[in-house]
Design an enzyme around this catalytic site. Structure first.
Site, PDB file in Angstrom:
ATOM      1  CE1 TYR A  38      28.193 -71.651  31.352  1.00  0.00           C
ATOM      2  CE2 TYR A  38      28.824 -69.335  31.429  1.00  0.00           C
ATOM      3  CZ  TYR A  38      27.883 -70.334  31.643  1.00  0.00           C
ATOM      4  OH  TYR A  38      26.635 -70.001  32.123  1.00  0.00           O
TER       5      TYR A  38
ATOM      6  CB  SER B 111      26.304 -66.588  30.128  1.00  0.00           C
ATOM      7  OG  SER B 111      27.288 -66.173  31.048  1.00  0.00           O
TER       8      SER B 111
END
Length: 285
Positions: A181, A168
Site C-alpha cells: 500500500y 495517502s
C-alpha cells in the site's frame, strides 16, 4: 469576481468519483452534489454506491451509480458512455478506488532473524505474496492511471477541468507493515505531479490529497478494539504522533477537495496536500 471565492458553486459541472461508495468518497460525493455538481459514482458493484446516489438526489442534487472496474478499459469506456448519455460530459475526476490486501501486509513491524525463513512469530517482508503485492499496485496505481487516461480525454473535450487523485499519508512516510500500500500510494503522488505537468497545456489541473488516519471499514479494527472500542497499540501510536490528537472525520476532506476541483484552486496543480492533523509534520520528538 466575488470577494469571497470560497462560496463554491459547481452548478453545470459533472464529477466522476471512482470508489464512490466508500466511507471517504461518499462524503466527498455528497459535498460535490450539495455544491451543485452532477455526480457519477463508480464501483465494481454499483449497489455499494447506489445509496449515496440516492442520498444526493433526495437532497435535491443529481447523481447516478454505475458499475465499473478501474482495471478494465472496456468497463471504463462503458461507464464513460453511460455518464455522457446521462450528463453530457465530464469536468471533474476523483480517483478514490483503491485498497490493500493481507498478502501484501507484514504482521511484523521489523524483521527478525527467525522471520527470514518464516516462523510462528509473524510475517516479515520475506513472506509477502507477490501476487497480492501486484494486485495492490494494480488497483491503487494502474487503476488511477487507466481512469485518468480514459476520462482525461473526456475532460479535454469539455475544454479542460480537474483531476484529483487520492494518495495517502503512507506516501510521505512508509508505514510499517503495509509495504504494498505504501509503495503504491507513493507512486500515485509521483504520478500526480508528472501528469500535472503533462496536461497543463490542455487546461487540465491534476492534484492529490493525502488523508492521514481516518476510521474506515478497512482499518477500524486495526486501530480500535472490536469488542471494547478502545484504541489498539497501533491506534495509540498513531494518536501519539498526531499533534491534533484525534483521527480524521470524512467531512474533514471536503474543504480542500472543493477548493481543488473548483476555480478557488484555479492556479493549483501538481500538489499533494496532507489532511492529517499534523502527522506528516511531526518528527516524533
Amino acid at each position: 469576481m466575488s470577494i469571497n471565492p470560497f462560496q463554491i458553486d459547481l452548478s453545470g459541472k459533472v464529477a466522476v468519483i471512482t470508489g464512490g461508495g466508500g466511507v471517504l468518497c461518499s462524503e466527498i460525493a455528497k459535498g460535490l452534489g450539495e455544491a451543485g455538481a452532477s455526480v457519477a459514482l463508480l464501483n465494481r458493484n454499483k449497489e455499494k454506491s447506489a445509496p449515496v446516489a440516492q442520498a444526493i438526489e433526495e437532497a435535491g442534487g443529481k447523481a447516478i451509480a454505475i458499475s465499473a472496474d478501474v482495471l478494465s478499459d472496456e468497463s471504463l469506456e462503458a461507464a464513460l458512455k453511460e455518464i455522457t448519455d446521462a450528463f453530457g460530459g465530464i469536468d471533474i475526476l476523483i480517483n478514490g478506488a483503491g485498497g490493500n490486501q493481507p498478502g501484501a501486509t507484514a504482521s511484523l513491524e521489523r524483521a527478525t532473524e527467525a522471520s527470514v525463513e518464516g516462523s510462528d512469530e509473524g510475517t516479515s517482508f520475506f513472506q509477502l505474496q507477490m501476487d497480492s503485492f501486484s494486485s495492490v499496485i494494480d488497483v491503487n496505481l494502474l487503476g488511477t492511471i487507466r481512469t485518468c487516461q480514459i476520462f482525461g480525454k473526456a475532460i479535454h473535450e469539455r475544454g479542460g477541468g480537474t483531476i484529483l487523485n487520492i494518495s495517502s499519508m503512507a506516501a510521505f512516510k512508509p508505514l510499517t507493515k503495509v509495504a504494498g500500500y505504501s509503495a503504491s500510494k507513493a507512486a500515485v503522488s509521483n504520478f500526480t505531479q508528472w501528469l500535472a505537468v503533462h496536461l497543463a497545456p490542455l487546461n487540465i489541473r491534476v492534484n492529490a490529497i493525502a488523508p492521514g488516519f481516518f476510521l474506515t471499514e478497512q482499518n477500524r479494527f486495526l486501530l480500535t478494539d472490536e469488542k471494547t472500542g478502545e484504541l489498539t497499540t497501533r491506534g495509540n501510536t498513531i494518536i501519539s504522533q498526531t499533534p491534533m490528537r484525534k483521527f480524521g472525520e470524512p467531512g474533514d476532506l471536503l474543504g480542500i477537495t472543493l477548493c481543488l476541483v473548483s476555480d478557488a484552486g484555479k492556479f493549483m496543480t501538481g500538489t499533494v496536500i496532507p489532511i492529517d492533523g499534523g502527522f506528516e509534520a511531526f518528527s516524533g520528538v
